[in-house]
Design a protein around this motif. Structure first.
Motif, short mmCIF file in Angstrom:
data_model
loop_
_atom_site.label_atom_id
_atom_site.label_comp_id
_atom_site.label_asym_id
_atom_site.label_seq_id
_atom_site.Cartn_x
_atom_site.Cartn_y
_atom_site.Cartn_z
N ASP A 1 0.83 -1.20 0.00
CA ASP A 1 0.00 0.00 0.00
C ASP A 1 0.86 1.26 0.00
N ALA B 1 -4.79 10.11 1.22
CA ALA B 1 -5.54 9.00 0.64
C ALA B 1 -4.69 7.74 0.69
N LEU C 1 -3.61 4.42 -1.31
CA LEU C 1 -3.57 3.74 -2.60
C LEU C 1 -3.35 2.25 -2.33
N GLU C 2 -4.41 1.48 -2.51
CA GLU C 2 -4.34 0.05 -2.22
C GLU C 2 -3.35 -0.63 -3.16
N THR D 1 -7.26 3.94 -7.35
CA THR D 1 -7.85 4.90 -6.41
C THR D 1 -8.18 6.18 -7.16
N TYR D 2 -9.33 6.76 -6.84
CA TYR D 2 -9.74 8.03 -7.45
C TYR D 2 -9.65 9.12 -6.40
#
Length: 324
Positions: A213, A239, A241-242, A247-248
């Motif tokens: 991640d 945020a 990010l997986e 991811t948006y």
């Protein structure tokens, strides 16, 4: 009758001679053992009397102070304790990093310093792992992956009474082979129209191609529409990010439409306009903070506006074209 005429006498003489030789060997071996014990006892007495002892060493930590797409810097902290009344020199430090039995790199640090008398010091061993060297050697190590490692360190010291000693150390862990995320500008949402200043939101798509991640903390980049820069944008909130995911995120931006030329006209007419982006993202990872580049060249962006928004933007751009 001579003894050689009697086989029993000859055999007895041979046996007696062998017994004497065995006895001599036993006496010799016993003497050597006594000498060894004596030397060992003397060494222990010297150690007890003068205070000499063998130094000890332990790997207390491994740091990854800097990671980017090209390399990872590794610092190995080794705590060395010297129980002796005099300083001892660190003659050499040999190190090796391997992954699943495969050598990644090795080296030697000569004259690594001195450990103070009756003291302890943390010796920092700086290492640098260049990713291209690994990928060029082992094809199966791919960008974005995590590989196990084993660090082997030999500290060579010179101690009175004991002489030159080697203190072997080992430590295992994992290091990443980072890969830059892909970025796309999905659309632009206009919040406020003004001739001199327009506020909009960039809807970005980020694809994390790493097996770990990324915690997005900051982003610095510039956006161009039809080759014209519309400025930079700032991240309002962090945020996640997986790993191996998409991811948006939404980022506000402020710019002057009159500087965009025909770019917005093309979008309104449905033709679309080319865009490009370039910059960096600042992320947290399980291996430490990273600064990863992001870029997008030759993207195509279309703008869809309905009702009053389209009229206002069209009027604004039309007025802009007459006034220029």
């Amino acid at each position: 009758m001579a003894s050689y005429d009697n086989p029993e006498v000859v055999e007895r003489e041979v046996k007696d001679r062998e017994d004497k030789e065995d006895k001599k060997d036993e006496e010799k071996s016993g003497f050597i053992d006594k000498v060894k014990d004596f030397i060992h006892d003397i060494g222990e007495k010297i150690e007890e009397t003068i205070g000499f002892g063998k130094p000890t060493a332990d790997v207390t930590a491994i740091h990854l102070p800097h990671i980017n797409l090209e390399k990872v810097d590794i610092v190995v902290d080794v705590l060395v304790k010297n129980p002796n009344p005099i300083p001892i020199p660190l003659i050499d430090i040999n190190y090796l990093i391997e992954s699943e039995g495969r050598k990644l790199f090795s080296g030697l640090i000569p004259d690594a310093g001195t450990i103070h008398a009756h003291g302890s010091e943390t010796v920092k061993i700086p290492l640098c792992l260049v990713y291209d060297d690994i990928k060029n050697t082992y094809d199966d190590i791919k960008p974005g992956s995590i590989i196990p490692y084993r660090i082997k360190v030999d500290l060579i010291v010179d101690v009175p009474v004991f002489g030159r000693l080697t203190l072997p150390l080992e430590k295992t862990g994992e290091i990443p082979i980072p890969y830059k995320p892909d970025i796309d500008l999905e659309k632009i949402h206009f919040e406020k129209f003004s001739f001199e200043e327009t506020i909009a939101t960039l809807h970005l798509k980020l694809e994390n191609k790493n097996d770990f991640d990324l915690g997005l903390n900051d982003i610095d980049y510039e956006v161009w529409l039809s080759g014209v820069s519309i400025g930079c944008a700032d991240l309002e909130k962090s945020a996640k990010l997986e790993k191996n995911g998409i991811t948006y995120i939404d980022i506000p931006i402020t710019f002057r439409p009159k500087d965009c030329g025909s770019a917005l006209w093309d979008m309104i007419r449905g033709r679309g306009t080319g865009y490009s982006m370039k910059g960096n993202i600042h992320v947290d990872t399980p291996f430490g903070a990273m600064k990863l580049p992001i870029s997008k060249e030759g993207g195509l962006l279309r703008l869809v506006l309905l009702g009053l928004g389209a009229v206002r933007l069209s009027t604004m751009l039309l007025f802009s074209s007459f006034s220029s």
